[in-house]
Write an enzyme that holds these catalytic residues in place. Structure first.
Site, PDB file in Angstrom:
ATOM      1  N   LYS A  73       0.840  -1.212   0.000  1.00  0.00           N
ATOM      2  CA  LYS A  73       0.000   0.000   0.000  1.00  0.00           C
ATOM      3  C   LYS A  73       0.870   1.254   0.000  1.00  0.00           C
ATOM      4  CE  LYS A  73      -1.961  -1.234   3.933  1.00  0.00           C
ATOM      5  NZ  LYS A  73      -1.271  -2.508   4.245  1.00  0.00           N
ATOM      6  N   ARG A 116     -10.418   0.171   7.747  1.00  0.00           N
ATOM      7  CA  ARG A 116      -9.867  -1.115   8.137  1.00  0.00           C
ATOM      8  C   ARG A 116     -10.888  -1.994   8.832  1.00  0.00           C
ATOM      9  NH1 ARG A 116      -4.248   0.173   8.530  1.00  0.00           N
ATOM     10  NH2 ARG A 116      -3.102  -1.668   9.100  1.00  0.00           N
ATOM     11  N   ARG A 120      11.915  -4.286   5.777  1.00  0.00           N
ATOM     12  CA  ARG A 120      11.537  -2.912   5.429  1.00  0.00           C
ATOM     13  C   ARG A 120      12.334  -1.876   6.212  1.00  0.00           C
ATOM     14  NH1 ARG A 120       5.426  -1.190   5.588  1.00  0.00           N
ATOM     15  NH2 ARG A 120       5.558  -2.242   7.602  1.00  0.00           N
ATOM     16  N   ARG A 160      10.492   0.014  11.682  1.00  0.00           N
ATOM     17  CA  ARG A 160       9.315   0.273  12.513  1.00  0.00           C
ATOM     18  C   ARG A 160       9.293  -0.684  13.700  1.00  0.00           C
ATOM     19  NH1 ARG A 160       4.209   0.665   8.441  1.00  0.00           N
ATOM     20  NH2 ARG A 160       3.291  -0.640  10.079  1.00  0.00           N
ATOM     21  N   ARG A 199      -0.667  -8.802  13.581  1.00  0.00           N
ATOM     22  CA  ARG A 199      -1.248  -7.877  12.591  1.00  0.00           C
ATOM     23  C   ARG A 199      -1.993  -8.650  11.509  1.00  0.00           C
ATOM     24  NH1 ARG A 199       4.139  -4.937  11.182  1.00  0.00           N
ATOM     25  NH2 ARG A 199       2.980  -3.852   9.540  1.00  0.00           N
TER      26      ARG A 199
HETATM   27  P1  AP5 Z   1       4.822  -1.398   2.029  1.00  0.00           P
HETATM   28  O1  AP5 Z   1       4.382  -0.834   0.740  1.00  0.00           O
HETATM   29  O2  AP5 Z   1       5.499  -0.491   2.990  1.00  0.00           O
HETATM   30  O3  AP5 Z   1       3.630  -2.193   2.738  1.00  0.00           O
HETATM   31  P2  AP5 Z   1       2.207  -1.703   3.277  1.00  0.00           P
HETATM   32  O4  AP5 Z   1       1.149  -2.400   2.530  1.00  0.00           O
HETATM   33  O5  AP5 Z   1       2.156  -0.225   3.335  1.00  0.00           O
HETATM   34  O6  AP5 Z   1       2.273  -2.381   4.707  1.00  0.00           O
HETATM   35  P3  AP5 Z   1       2.195  -1.780   6.185  1.00  0.00           P
HETATM   36  O7  AP5 Z   1       2.991  -2.716   7.054  1.00  0.00           O
HETATM   37  O8  AP5 Z   1       2.568  -0.341   6.229  1.00  0.00           O
HETATM   38  O9  AP5 Z   1       0.701  -1.959   6.472  1.00  0.00           O
HETATM   39  P4  AP5 Z   1      -0.037  -2.028   7.797  1.00  0.00           P
HETATM   40  O10 AP5 Z   1      -1.414  -2.016   7.355  1.00  0.00           O
HETATM   41  O11 AP5 Z   1       0.381  -3.155   8.659  1.00  0.00           O
HETATM   42  O12 AP5 Z   1       0.487  -0.730   8.590  1.00  0.00           O
HETATM   43  P5  AP5 Z   1      -0.083   0.744   8.761  1.00  0.00           P
HETATM   44  O13 AP5 Z   1       1.057   1.651   8.821  1.00  0.00           O
HETATM   45  O14 AP5 Z   1      -1.181   1.001   7.811  1.00  0.00           O
HETATM   46  O15 AP5 Z   1       5.785  -2.647   1.688  1.00  0.00           O
HETATM   47  C1  AP5 Z   1       6.399  -3.430   2.701  1.00  0.00           C
HETATM   48  C2  AP5 Z   1       7.818  -3.798   2.281  1.00  0.00           C
HETATM   49  O16 AP5 Z   1       7.785  -4.632   1.112  1.00  0.00           O
HETATM   50  C3  AP5 Z   1       8.675  -2.598   1.906  1.00  0.00           C
HETATM   51  O17 AP5 Z   1       9.989  -2.822   2.354  1.00  0.00           O
HETATM   52  C4  AP5 Z   1       8.631  -2.573   0.367  1.00  0.00           C
HETATM   53  O18 AP5 Z   1       9.812  -2.027  -0.189  1.00  0.00           O
HETATM   54  C5  AP5 Z   1       8.443  -4.039   0.008  1.00  0.00           C
HETATM   55  N1  AP5 Z   1       7.599  -4.236  -1.178  1.00  0.00           N
HETATM   56  C6  AP5 Z   1       6.462  -3.565  -1.509  1.00  0.00           C
HETATM   57  N2  AP5 Z   1       5.934  -4.042  -2.659  1.00  0.00           N
HETATM   58  C7  AP5 Z   1       6.742  -5.055  -3.051  1.00  0.00           C
HETATM   59  C8  AP5 Z   1       6.713  -5.964  -4.166  1.00  0.00           C
HETATM   60  N3  AP5 Z   1       5.742  -5.894  -5.097  1.00  0.00           N
HETATM   61  N4  AP5 Z   1       7.706  -6.892  -4.261  1.00  0.00           N
HETATM   62  C9  AP5 Z   1       8.697  -6.950  -3.309  1.00  0.00           C
HETATM   63  N5  AP5 Z   1       8.772  -6.118  -2.240  1.00  0.00           N
HETATM   64  C10 AP5 Z   1       7.798  -5.188  -2.110  1.00  0.00           C
HETATM   65  O19 AP5 Z   1      -0.743   0.639  10.203  1.00  0.00           O
HETATM   66  C11 AP5 Z   1       0.054   0.408  11.352  1.00  0.00           C
HETATM   67  C12 AP5 Z   1      -0.828   0.240  12.586  1.00  0.00           C
HETATM   68  O20 AP5 Z   1      -1.563   1.444  12.832  1.00  0.00           O
HETATM   69  C13 AP5 Z   1      -1.913  -0.840  12.488  1.00  0.00           C
HETATM   70  O21 AP5 Z   1      -1.391  -2.114  12.822  1.00  0.00           O
HETATM   71  C14 AP5 Z   1      -2.952  -0.324  13.484  1.00  0.00           C
HETATM   72  O22 AP5 Z   1      -2.567  -0.630  14.816  1.00  0.00           O
HETATM   73  C15 AP5 Z   1      -2.870   1.178  13.323  1.00  0.00           C
HETATM   74  N6  AP5 Z   1      -3.862   1.680  12.314  1.00  0.00           N
HETATM   75  C16 AP5 Z   1      -3.576   2.246  11.107  1.00  0.00           C
HETATM   76  N7  AP5 Z   1      -4.715   2.571  10.438  1.00  0.00           N
HETATM   77  C17 AP5 Z   1      -5.737   2.220  11.258  1.00  0.00           C
HETATM   78  C18 AP5 Z   1      -7.147   2.275  11.119  1.00  0.00           C
HETATM   79  N8  AP5 Z   1      -7.735   2.762  10.001  1.00  0.00           N
HETATM   80  N9  AP5 Z   1      -7.887   1.782  12.146  1.00  0.00           N
HETATM   81  C19 AP5 Z   1      -7.319   1.282  13.260  1.00  0.00           C
HETATM   82  N10 AP5 Z   1      -5.999   1.194  13.451  1.00  0.00           N
HETATM   83  C20 AP5 Z   1      -5.201   1.660  12.456  1.00  0.00           C
HETATM   84 ZN    ZN Z   2       2.085   1.201   4.931  1.00  0.00          ZN
END
Ligand code: AP5
Ligand code: ZN
Length: 224
Positions: free
Chosen positions: A13, A96, A135, A168, A179
């Site tokens: 994402k 989410r 990451r 992170r 997660r």
């Molecule tokens: P990356 O693109 O960074 O992954 P991502 O999908 O953004 O994953 P996240 O871990 O950020 O998602 P998340 O939902 O767990 O965390 P968030 O910050 O939203 O890619 C990951 C890695 O892979 C990178 O190193 C990249 O280079 C590599 N990569 C990408 N694409 C690739 C490909 N095609 N091939 C190979 N490598 C690749 O949320 C964090 C926390 O916040 C949650 O756990 C929750 O506690 C809270 N939170 C956030 N939003 C809410 C909400 N709406 N409601 C309640 N709690 C919330």
């Molecule tokens: Zn993310």
């Protein structure tokens, strides 16, 4: 463009959203980045959120819907904020839960600007451990890299600012397991919600980032 990205941790994402932002001059709002901002500033919400995030849980729907509502109300310019005058945005990490999706729909309905695309990045859990544990992120901008798949030009430094990259605190195998559990229990139903409204599209997110991007463009360019 009014679009959301749904997918498990590591699906891509945060990798794809900035490209959409650049291509379509729209705002990119990542609720995870917003929460991490609060954590860095040690606000009361930040302190509470850190515990939940490190345990792989979800911050409450009321808080998250309220956060998005504020952004909409402020109608800020893109930089570090949200909502372009033309009301063009990518949401990454929100909604989410089904109540969050309902909350978003209600806010957009008030403005007569319904969501156009709900794109699911589909990938098997087994591929995510390596992505997450490798990451590296630039906290100020939210830019992410990968030790193996997308290394920065200079060791542990952001390509744009030269500032240090970090890992992170929730990017470890143990927190990831939680997660993923949370994702399957609480976020997967959001996919069904958008399948019913007819704006859902899926992309195979196990492909190379360039391939994923190509499909993303096809979806957006085909229109709502
Ligand atoms: P990356 O693109 O960074 O992954 P991502 O999908 O953004 O994953 P996240 O871990 O950020 O998602 P998340 O939902 O767990 O965390 P968030 O910050 O939203 O890619 C990951 C890695 O892979 C990178 O190193 C990249 O280079 C590599 N990569 C990408 N694409 C690739 C490909 N095609 N091939 C190979 N490598 C690749 O949320 C964090 C926390 O916040 C949650 O756990 C929750 O506690 C809270 N939170 C956030 N939003 C809410 C909400 N709406 N409601 C309640 N709690 C919330
Ligand atoms: Zn993310």
């Amino acid at each position: 463009l009014r679009m959301i990205l749904i997918g498990p941790p590591g699906a891509g994402k945060g990798t794809q959203a900035p490209k959409l932002k650049e291509r379509f001059s729209c705002c990119h709002l990542a609720t995870g980045d917003m929460l991490r901002n609060q954590v860095a500033k040690k606000t009361p919400l930040g302190r509470e959120a850190k515990k939940i995030m490190d345990q792989g849980g979800l911050v409450s729907d009321d808080i998250m819907i309220g956060m998005i509502r504020e952004e909409l109300k402020n109608n800020k310019e893109c930089e570090g904020g949200f909502f372009h005058p033309s009301f063009s945005f990518i949401l990454d990490g929100f909604p989410r839960t089904v109540p969050q999706a309902e909350g978003l729909d209600a806010m957009l309905a008030e403005r007569n600007k319904p969501l156009q695309h709900a794109v699911e990045l589909q990938i098997d859990d087994s591929l995510l451990v390596e992505r997450i544990t490798g990451r590296l992120v630039h906290p100020a901008s939210g830019r992410s890299y990968h030790r193996t798949f997308n290394p920065p030009k200079e060791h542990m430094k952001d390509d744009v600012t030269g500032e240090p990259l970090i890992q992170r605190s929730d990017d470890n195998a143990e927190a990831l397991k939680k997660r993923l559990g949370t994702y399957h229990a609480q976020t997967a139903p959001v996919v069904g919600y958008y399948q019913k409204t007819g704006i859902w599209k899926g992309i195979d997110a196990s492909q190379q980032p360039g391939q994923v991007w190509k499909h993303m463009l096809e979806i957006v360019e085909a229109g709502p």
